[in-house]
Write a protein that holds these residues in place. Sequence first.
Motif, short mmCIF file in Angstrom:
data_model
loop_
_atom_site.label_atom_id
_atom_site.label_comp_id
_atom_site.label_asym_id
_atom_site.label_seq_id
_atom_site.Cartn_x
_atom_site.Cartn_y
_atom_site.Cartn_z
N SER A 23 0.81 -1.22 0.00
CA SER A 23 0.00 0.00 0.00
C SER A 23 0.84 1.27 0.00
O SER A 23 0.36 2.34 -0.32
CB SER A 23 -0.93 0.01 1.22
N LYS A 162 -0.55 -8.97 1.17
CA LYS A 162 -0.52 -7.51 1.23
C LYS A 162 -1.87 -6.95 0.80
O LYS A 162 -2.47 -7.37 -0.19
CB LYS A 162 0.59 -6.96 0.34
N THR A 163 -2.34 -5.96 1.57
CA THR A 163 -3.61 -5.30 1.32
C THR A 163 -3.45 -3.82 1.63
O THR A 163 -2.35 -3.35 1.89
CB THR A 163 -4.72 -5.90 2.22
N GLY A 164 -4.57 -3.09 1.60
CA GLY A 164 -4.55 -1.71 2.08
C GLY A 164 -4.78 -0.64 1.03
O GLY A 164 -4.79 0.55 1.36
N LEU A 167 -10.51 -1.85 -0.62
CA LEU A 167 -11.09 -2.87 0.25
C LEU A 167 -11.71 -4.01 -0.55
O LEU A 167 -11.52 -5.19 -0.22
CB LEU A 167 -12.14 -2.23 1.16
N ASP A 170 -9.00 -6.06 -1.99
CA ASP A 170 -8.33 -6.79 -0.92
C ASP A 170 -9.08 -8.07 -0.57
O ASP A 170 -8.49 -9.15 -0.41
CB ASP A 170 -8.19 -5.91 0.33
N ALA A 190 -1.88 -4.73 6.03
CA ALA A 190 -2.42 -3.56 5.34
C ALA A 190 -1.42 -2.41 5.24
O ALA A 190 -1.72 -1.41 4.58
CB ALA A 190 -3.69 -3.07 6.05
N TRP A 194 -5.64 1.34 6.14
CA TRP A 194 -7.04 1.41 6.48
C TRP A 194 -7.30 2.30 7.69
O TRP A 194 -6.39 2.66 8.44
CB TRP A 194 -7.58 0.01 6.82
N THR A 199 -10.96 -1.57 8.73
CA THR A 199 -10.40 -2.82 9.25
C THR A 199 -11.51 -3.77 9.69
O THR A 199 -11.49 -4.96 9.37
CB THR A 199 -9.47 -2.54 10.44
N PHE A 202 -13.44 -5.06 6.61
CA PHE A 202 -12.66 -6.10 5.93
C PHE A 202 -12.75 -7.42 6.69
O PHE A 202 -13.00 -8.48 6.09
CB PHE A 202 -11.20 -5.67 5.81
N ILE A 216 -4.15 -9.62 11.51
CA ILE A 216 -4.12 -8.46 10.61
C ILE A 216 -3.02 -7.54 11.12
O ILE A 216 -3.04 -7.11 12.28
CB ILE A 216 -5.47 -7.72 10.56
N PRO A 219 -2.99 -2.24 10.48
CA PRO A 219 -4.06 -1.76 9.58
C PRO A 219 -4.11 -0.24 9.48
O PRO A 219 -4.53 0.29 8.45
CB PRO A 219 -5.33 -2.32 10.22
#
Length: 351
Positions: A23, A162-164, A167, A170, A190, A194, A199, A202, A216, A219
Motif C-alpha cells: 500500500s 498484502k492489502t490496504g 477494500l 483486498d 495492510a 485502512w 479494518t 474487511f 491483521i 491496519p
Amino acid sequence: MSTVVDVTVEPLDLPLSEPFEISLGVQHEASNVLVTVETEEGVKGYGEGSPLPPVTGETREAAVATARAAADIVEGRAVGEYRDIVNRVRNTFPGMVSATFAVETAVLDAFCREREVALSELFGGTPSPVETDMTIPIVDPETARKRAEEAAGNGYDHLKIKTGNDLDADVERVAAIREAAPDAALKVDANQGWSPKETALFADRVAGQGIRLELIEQPVLASDLAGLADARRRIDVPIAADETVFTPQDAVRVVREEAADIINVKLGKSGPLAVAEIAAIANGADLDLMVGCMLESSIGIHTSAHVVAGLGAFSYVDLDGNRLLAEDVVESGEGPIHDIGGPGHGVTPDR
C-alpha cells in the motif's frame, strides 16, 4: 581482545524477480547497504540494511552516508565491546535504522566469527532451521491465485497477503488465495492502509466467506496508537503492531494502550540487540511475537533467523525477503526453510 581496524560501506543493488507492491508503493529492486567490519586479526563481519523511505525514513544515499560516518565510532574499538559500540552508534544517528542495523550486524558478526560461535548463541540458543511464510503482494486475484499455488507447491504452509489499497480488491485477493491454497495459514498486512472502521469491515467480509485469518498487521497509520487500539476492539482477529514499534519504548506504549495482540519486530527497524529487549517486553506482557524483514539478502535474513533461533520466542515468522530477489548474495534455497549456521550469521557475500 581484537579491535576494529577498518569499516567499509558500499551500495548493494538487488533486483527483484518480480515487482513488489504494497500500500506504500511498488519496488522493482532492493537498494540496500552493505557494511564490512575488519578486525586486527583479519576477521571480517558483514551487515546489511534495506532502507525504504515510507517505512524507515531513509534514502539509500542517506543510509550509506550514515554508515560511513559511523565508522569513526567503530574503528579502534574492541569488538567485544559491541554493546557500547551499538549504543553509541544508535544514539549518534537516531532514526537512521537501516544504516545502524547494517553497522550493528557487521560488528556482532565479526565478534562471533572471531570466537567461532554462531550469532544465535548471543541470544541464548544454537542455530536451528527457521521456517518462514511467503508474501503475496498487491496483485489482481488471478495473479494472486497463481502465486499462492506456486508457494504451496514449494512447501509454504504460511502465506502473508498484502492489502490496504482498495477494500473490495483486498477481499477478492484473499478469497482467491484461500481457494488456491486451502490448507495454508493466512496473515494479512495492510501497511497502514485502512481506518479502524475499514479494518472491521474487511474482517467481517472475509469472515463472511468462511475464511479464518491468523492476524491483521498494522491496519492503521503507525502514529495512530488510539486507532490501532480501536481496530483491535472492533474485531476478533488478532492485531499486530509493525510500523508502530521501532524501539523498546514504542513496545511499552503498545502494551500500556492495549493496542495490539502481537508485536512484529524487524531487525531493520530496531537492530538485533533492541529486538531482544522488545521481545522481553512482549513476553512480559503476554503478547505474541512476530518477526518480519525488509527486502534483504541472506545477510539480513540469516541475521534475523539467528535471533529467532536464539530467543525461541516467535509465533510468526516472515523472513522471505531473499526469496523475492532475482539473485541472492550467496546460493540460497527456494523453500520455506532457512538452514542457518555459523560462525556469526554464517553468510559471506560473493562480491
